[in-house]
Design an enzyme around this catalytic site. Structure first.
Site, PDB file in Angstrom:
ATOM      1  N   ASP A 117       0.833  -1.194   0.000  1.00 24.74           N
ATOM      2  CA  ASP A 117       0.000   0.000   0.000  1.00 24.74           C
ATOM      3  C   ASP A 117       0.881   1.262   0.000  1.00 24.74           C
ATOM      4  OD1 ASP A 117      -2.976   0.969   0.417  1.00 24.74           O
ATOM      5  OD2 ASP A 117      -1.810   2.054   1.918  1.00 24.74           O
ATOM      6  N   TYR A 224      -1.929  11.488   1.570  1.00 23.96           N
ATOM      7  CA  TYR A 224      -2.730  11.669   0.364  1.00 23.96           C
ATOM      8  C   TYR A 224      -2.769  13.129  -0.068  1.00 23.96           C
ATOM      9  CZ  TYR A 224      -4.306   6.893   1.054  1.00 23.96           C
ATOM     10  OH  TYR A 224      -4.348   5.531   1.206  1.00 23.96           O
ATOM     11  N   HIS A 281      -7.219  -6.318  -0.874  1.00 21.62           N
ATOM     12  CA  HIS A 281      -6.095  -5.377  -0.844  1.00 21.62           C
ATOM     13  C   HIS A 281      -5.146  -5.667   0.318  1.00 21.62           C
ATOM     14  CE1 HIS A 281      -4.058  -1.500  -1.324  1.00 21.62           C
ATOM     15  NE2 HIS A 281      -4.174  -1.335  -0.020  1.00 21.62           N
TER      16      HIS A 281
END
Length: 302
Positions: A117, A224, A281
């Site tokens: 990730d 982010y 994921h």
């Protein structure tokens, strides 16, 4: 700053928590294999959002058994690791230099980088920038930036990336991640995992407690924010990676489309891809036995 560990490894696990100074920060690092192996080959494991070094708990013993010395740091902003303020401090130049500094602090002569990730986003760029030599690179459920840029222009991936744009908002993302007395993080794993039984109350409690630390959720989201606001802080050149690279991919990923794998070999000529059907994921936590078997086969002994 709270210096209590975000995870207390079982006494019989062979894993210890240590504090490492690197790149001007103090990192909380889960370490194993140092005494048993005396190896100069470091397996450096980088976690993702909203995880911790704890996410590697099932892989660390496997890597030690292969002869590696293992460090799994909590990345900046996570757990007991320092949390610098401001979005700019979570841009790629700082994140990649963290990895270089941790490698230097380890004193290891050889390094294999293993990442998932957000840790894998940083690991891809670290390998592209060639900040330190790598023996091998292992990436889990994050595409190389070349295919990633291509796929973001297509609706099939763009619609899955909605949360990146949501995280650009001020304060609201942190508030939502803190809903339910701070239990939203644990519920996120259960909701998006293909094997929610692997995220029982004890596992969720570790993640929830870490995210509830002052400033932790803001730091997580700042990764982010910096991704979009500070895109030009590194010079990646041609994006090529010559390091032998393994990509492990859980196919039931709610956030990243499988087409993001297409064409990776154009940038990474020495590439091995292992796809795991029915796995989410959170691949190394969903399917620890399968992931460990892949690592056992692909990684040489240290």
């Amino acid at each position: 700053m709270d210096r209590s560990p975000s995870w207390n490894p079982p006494a019989d696990s062979g894993i210890a928590i240590r504090w490492v100074e690197a790149n001007g920060l103090t990192f909380e690092v889960a370490e194993a294999g140092a005494e048993e192996n005396g190896s100069d080959h470091l397996a450096l494991c980088l976690h993702g959002f909203p995880e911790l070094h704890y996410s590697w708990r099932n892989q660390i013993p496997e890597l030690v058994a292969k002869g590696y010395r293992v460090w799994a740091p909590n990345m900046r902003g996570y757990g007991g690791t320092d949390r610098p303020e401001g979005v700019r401090n979570y841009a790629m130049d700082h994140l990649t230099q963290d990895i270089a500094a941790l490698i230097d602090a380890s004193g290891a002569e050889k390094v294999t980088l293993i990442a998932h990730d957000w840790g894998a986003i940083v690991a891809w760029m670290f390998a592209i920038l060639k900040l330190r030599p790598l023996e091998r690179l292992v990436i889990m459920n994050v595409p190389h930036p070349g295919p990633a840029r291509r796929e973001l222009k297509k609706w099939r991936q763009f619609k899955k990336s909605w949360y990146i744009f949501f995280f650009q908002l001020p304060r609201l993302p942190e508030k939502l991640l803190g809903r339910g007395d701070g239990k939203s993080i644990g519920r996120l794993f259960v909701k998006t995992s293909s094997k929610p039984e692997n995220f029982g109350p004890g596992v969720r409690a570790v993640y929830n407690a870490a995210a509830a630390r002052p400033g932790a959720r803001g730091a997580m989201v700042n990764y982010y924010r910096a991704l979009l606001r500070h895109q030009d802080v590194v010079e990646p050149g041609d994006y090529r990676i010559e390091t032998p690279t393994l990509v492990v991919w859980g196919e039931d990923d709610v956030a990243i489309d499988i087409h993001c794998l297409d064409g990776t070999e154009n940038w990474v000529p020495d590439l091995t891809v292992k796809r795991l059907p029915g796995v989410s994921h959170w691949v190394q936590q969903d399917a620890p036995d399968e992931v460990n078997a892949i690592l056992r086969e692909w990684l040489p002994g240290a």
